[in-house]
Design a protein around this motif. Structure first.
Motif, mmCIF file in Angstrom:
data_model
loop_
_atom_site.group_PDB
_atom_site.id
_atom_site.type_symbol
_atom_site.label_atom_id
_atom_site.label_comp_id
_atom_site.label_asym_id
_atom_site.label_seq_id
_atom_site.Cartn_x
_atom_site.Cartn_y
_atom_site.Cartn_z
ATOM 1 N N HIS A 129 1.860 -33.545 25.927
ATOM 2 C CA HIS A 129 1.050 -32.428 26.399
ATOM 3 C C HIS A 129 1.789 -31.680 27.509
ATOM 4 O O HIS A 129 2.274 -32.282 28.462
ATOM 5 C CB HIS A 129 -0.299 -32.949 26.914
ATOM 6 C CG HIS A 129 -1.226 -31.859 27.377
ATOM 7 N ND1 HIS A 129 -1.363 -31.515 28.697
ATOM 8 C CD2 HIS A 129 -2.034 -31.029 26.670
ATOM 9 C CE1 HIS A 129 -2.230 -30.528 28.799
ATOM 10 N NE2 HIS A 129 -2.658 -30.214 27.600
ATOM 11 N N ILE A 130 1.846 -30.336 27.359
ATOM 12 C CA ILE A 130 2.498 -29.467 28.337
ATOM 13 C C ILE A 130 1.403 -28.724 29.099
ATOM 14 O O ILE A 130 0.604 -28.002 28.502
ATOM 15 C CB ILE A 130 3.437 -28.450 27.659
ATOM 16 C CG1 ILE A 130 4.409 -29.164 26.704
ATOM 17 C CG2 ILE A 130 4.175 -27.628 28.695
ATOM 18 C CD1 ILE A 130 5.360 -30.084 27.380
ATOM 19 N N SER A 131 1.364 -28.885 30.418
ATOM 20 C CA SER A 131 0.274 -28.304 31.200
ATOM 21 C C SER A 131 0.591 -26.938 31.788
ATOM 22 O O SER A 131 -0.311 -26.195 32.165
ATOM 23 C CB SER A 131 -0.113 -29.255 32.345
ATOM 24 O OG SER A 131 0.997 -29.462 33.203
ATOM 25 N N THR A 132 1.864 -26.580 31.886
ATOM 26 C CA THR A 132 2.258 -25.333 32.548
ATOM 27 C C THR A 132 2.947 -24.399 31.571
ATOM 28 O O THR A 132 3.840 -24.809 30.831
ATOM 29 C CB THR A 132 3.207 -25.628 33.728
ATOM 30 O OG1 THR A 132 2.575 -26.527 34.637
ATOM 31 C CG2 THR A 132 3.562 -24.344 34.471
ATOM 32 N N GLU A 133 2.552 -23.138 31.589
ATOM 33 C CA GLU A 133 3.204 -22.137 30.744
ATOM 34 C C GLU A 133 4.596 -21.828 31.281
ATOM 35 O O GLU A 133 4.820 -21.783 32.492
ATOM 36 C CB GLU A 133 2.383 -20.845 30.720
ATOM 37 C CG GLU A 133 3.010 -19.733 29.893
ATOM 38 C CD GLU A 133 2.207 -18.447 29.919
ATOM 39 O OE1 GLU A 133 2.664 -17.460 29.321
ATOM 40 O OE2 GLU A 133 1.127 -18.448 30.550
ATOM 41 N N GLY A 134 5.548 -21.663 30.371
ATOM 42 C CA GLY A 134 6.898 -21.334 30.803
ATOM 43 C C GLY A 134 7.917 -21.561 29.714
ATOM 44 O O GLY A 134 7.568 -21.845 28.555
ATOM 45 N N LEU A 135 9.189 -21.438 30.088
ATOM 46 C CA LEU A 135 10.293 -21.637 29.150
ATOM 47 C C LEU A 135 10.735 -23.091 29.204
ATOM 48 O O LEU A 135 10.994 -23.628 30.275
ATOM 49 C CB LEU A 135 11.457 -20.715 29.509
ATOM 50 C CG LEU A 135 12.673 -20.744 28.574
ATOM 51 C CD1 LEU A 135 12.290 -20.220 27.199
ATOM 52 C CD2 LEU A 135 13.821 -19.920 29.163
ATOM 53 N N ILE A 199 12.334 -22.509 24.121
ATOM 54 C CA ILE A 199 11.155 -21.823 23.611
ATOM 55 C C ILE A 199 10.129 -21.677 24.724
ATOM 56 O O ILE A 199 10.005 -22.555 25.589
ATOM 57 C CB ILE A 199 10.536 -22.589 22.419
ATOM 58 C CG1 ILE A 199 9.358 -21.817 21.828
ATOM 59 C CG2 ILE A 199 10.139 -23.997 22.802
ATOM 60 C CD1 ILE A 199 8.821 -22.396 20.538
ATOM 61 N N ARG A 200 9.407 -20.577 24.702
ATOM 62 C CA ARG A 200 8.345 -20.358 25.685
ATOM 63 C C ARG A 200 7.044 -20.951 25.136
ATOM 64 O O ARG A 200 6.625 -20.627 24.033
ATOM 65 C CB ARG A 200 8.173 -18.875 25.980
ATOM 66 C CG ARG A 200 7.213 -18.616 27.131
ATOM 67 C CD ARG A 200 7.293 -17.192 27.639
ATOM 68 N NE ARG A 200 6.568 -17.050 28.892
ATOM 69 C CZ ARG A 200 7.062 -17.310 30.080
ATOM 70 N NH1 ARG A 200 8.320 -17.718 30.170
ATOM 71 N NH2 ARG A 200 6.351 -17.179 31.176
ATOM 72 N N LEU A 201 6.419 -21.816 25.928
ATOM 73 C CA LEU A 201 5.195 -22.495 25.525
ATOM 74 C C LEU A 201 4.047 -22.084 26.435
ATOM 75 O O LEU A 201 4.232 -21.873 27.638
ATOM 76 C CB LEU A 201 5.381 -24.015 25.580
ATOM 77 C CG LEU A 201 6.476 -24.600 24.682
ATOM 78 C CD1 LEU A 201 6.602 -26.102 24.926
ATOM 79 C CD2 LEU A 201 6.175 -24.329 23.214
ATOM 80 N N GLU A 202 2.862 -21.988 25.856
ATOM 81 C CA GLU A 202 1.672 -21.695 26.637
ATOM 82 C C GLU A 202 1.191 -22.965 27.340
ATOM 83 O O GLU A 202 1.550 -24.083 26.961
ATOM 84 C CB GLU A 202 0.561 -21.151 25.726
ATOM 85 C CG GLU A 202 0.920 -19.859 25.013
ATOM 86 C CD GLU A 202 -0.230 -19.351 24.158
ATOM 87 O OE1 GLU A 202 -1.321 -19.122 24.716
ATOM 88 O OE2 GLU A 202 -0.049 -19.213 22.938
ATOM 89 N N ASP A 228 13.974 -35.148 24.868
ATOM 90 C CA ASP A 228 13.995 -34.642 26.231
ATOM 91 C C ASP A 228 13.407 -33.224 26.239
ATOM 92 O O ASP A 228 13.818 -32.385 25.443
ATOM 93 C CB ASP A 228 15.428 -34.593 26.787
ATOM 94 C CG ASP A 228 16.067 -35.962 26.873
ATOM 95 O OD1 ASP A 228 15.307 -36.941 26.956
ATOM 96 O OD2 ASP A 228 17.300 -36.054 26.865
ATOM 97 N N VAL A 229 12.475 -32.990 27.150
ATOM 98 C CA VAL A 229 11.884 -31.672 27.309
ATOM 99 C C VAL A 229 11.988 -31.280 28.778
ATOM 100 O O VAL A 229 11.531 -32.019 29.651
ATOM 101 C CB VAL A 229 10.407 -31.637 26.854
ATOM 102 C CG1 VAL A 229 9.837 -30.233 26.993
ATOM 103 C CG2 VAL A 229 10.278 -32.128 25.407
ATOM 104 N N THR A 230 12.591 -30.123 29.044
ATOM 105 C CA THR A 230 12.860 -29.691 30.419
ATOM 106 C C THR A 230 12.272 -28.313 30.656
ATOM 107 O O THR A 230 12.451 -27.393 29.841
ATOM 108 C CB THR A 230 14.370 -29.645 30.709
ATOM 109 O OG1 THR A 230 14.932 -30.937 30.445
ATOM 110 C CG2 THR A 230 14.639 -29.262 32.151
ATOM 111 N N TYR A 231 11.568 -28.174 31.771
ATOM 112 C CA TYR A 231 11.043 -26.876 32.210
ATOM 113 C C TYR A 231 12.176 -26.120 32.902
ATOM 114 O O TYR A 231 12.659 -26.535 33.940
ATOM 115 C CB TYR A 231 9.880 -27.103 33.187
ATOM 116 C CG TYR A 231 9.125 -25.842 33.575
ATOM 117 C CD1 TYR A 231 7.915 -25.528 32.983
ATOM 118 C CD2 TYR A 231 9.610 -25.001 34.565
ATOM 119 C CE1 TYR A 231 7.213 -24.397 33.361
ATOM 120 C CE2 TYR A 231 8.911 -23.882 34.946
ATOM 121 C CZ TYR A 231 7.710 -23.578 34.339
ATOM 122 O OH TYR A 231 7.024 -22.446 34.713
ATOM 123 N N VAL A 232 12.608 -25.014 32.299
ATOM 124 C CA VAL A 232 13.747 -24.272 32.844
ATOM 125 C C VAL A 232 13.341 -22.944 33.445
ATOM 126 O O VAL A 232 14.142 -22.295 34.092
ATOM 127 C CB VAL A 232 14.813 -24.034 31.747
ATOM 128 C CG1 VAL A 232 15.372 -25.352 31.274
ATOM 129 C CG2 VAL A 232 14.242 -23.254 30.575
#
Length: 232
Positions: A129-135, A199-202, A228-232
């Motif tokens: 689960h991704i809580s923050t919108e971003g790339l 990719i940009r995710l909501e 691996d998933v990184t907020y860039v």
């Protein structure tokens, strides 16, 4: 006549002495001038050296203060929960799937508690689960290995890997990235699929990794597979 000659000789001697005295004075004045010029040159050189040294000290002090300020600001930014940029999660497959189904979602576990922020949450071991919108930068590697007698030698089969996302605004899951490769059955054969995408995710997006049923038994669960998933 002799007296006249003596008188002329004395006059020439006096004149020569005067000339010598004048030359000596000129030489002394020249030496004094040169000495004053040399003193001024030394003073100018010393002043120039002092100015350069002071400039270098100021530059070094300014750079040090700038570096310390930047470092402090960066550490503060990394520590605040309102700025998750650069944070990532590192996952590896948790176990071998006993009953392969179609499609099969891979179960994950964190590597050394690999959450660097509250930006990620692993649910039911299969959904990230991704809580923050971003790339976000997604890096996925699935490794396969054929053990002895696991399949018919010389026969090809297909490896399929898909990463999907789901959001409440979507009617169904959407495919983010996928790969499909053929693999020959050979004892102790090793092969891997690696995928990368930015990719940009909501906010409140869920990610899932799926593989096809036929490749399930060949996945190398213990080594070289990761997400691996990184907020860039």
């Amino acid at each position: 006549m002799v007296a006249l000659s003596v008188h002329m000789a004395q006059a020439e001697t006096v004149e020569f002495g005067v000339e010598q005295g004048q030359m000596l004075q000129v030489l002394m004045r020249h030496c004094q001038t040169m000495k004053r010029q040399e003193t001024r040159l030394r003073l100018a050189t010393a002043l120039l050296v002092a100015t350069i040294f002071a400039t270098l000290v100021w530059i070094q002090f300014h750079q040090q203060n700038t570096t310390e300020a930047f470092s402090g600001a960066r550490q503060t930014a990394l520590k605040t929960t309102d700025s998750p940029i650069g944070h990532s999660v590192h996952l590896k497959p948790s176990r071998q799937i006993n009953a392969c189904s179609e499609p099969q979602s891979i179960e994950w576990e964190a590597v050394d508690d690999g959450y660097e922020s509250q930006n990620f949450e692993l649910k039911n071991q299969t959904v990230l689960h991704i809580s923050t919108e971003g790339l976000y930068l997604i890096n996925l590697r699935i490794s396969y290995r054929t053990a002895y007698g696991l399949c018919e030698p010389g026969k090809d089969f297909v490896l399929v890997v898909r990463v999907t996302q789901y959001h409440r605004n979507y009617e169904s899951e959407r495919e983010i990235i996928s790969a499909e490769e053929s693999m020959i059955c050979r004892d102790y054969w090793f092969q891997s699929i690696t995928m990368n995408r930015a990719i940009r995710l909501e906010a409140d997006t869920s990610l899932r990794v799926k593989i096809n049923q036929k490749s399930c038994t060949f996945v190398s669960w213990t080594k070289n597979s990761h997400l691996d998933v990184t907020y860039v």
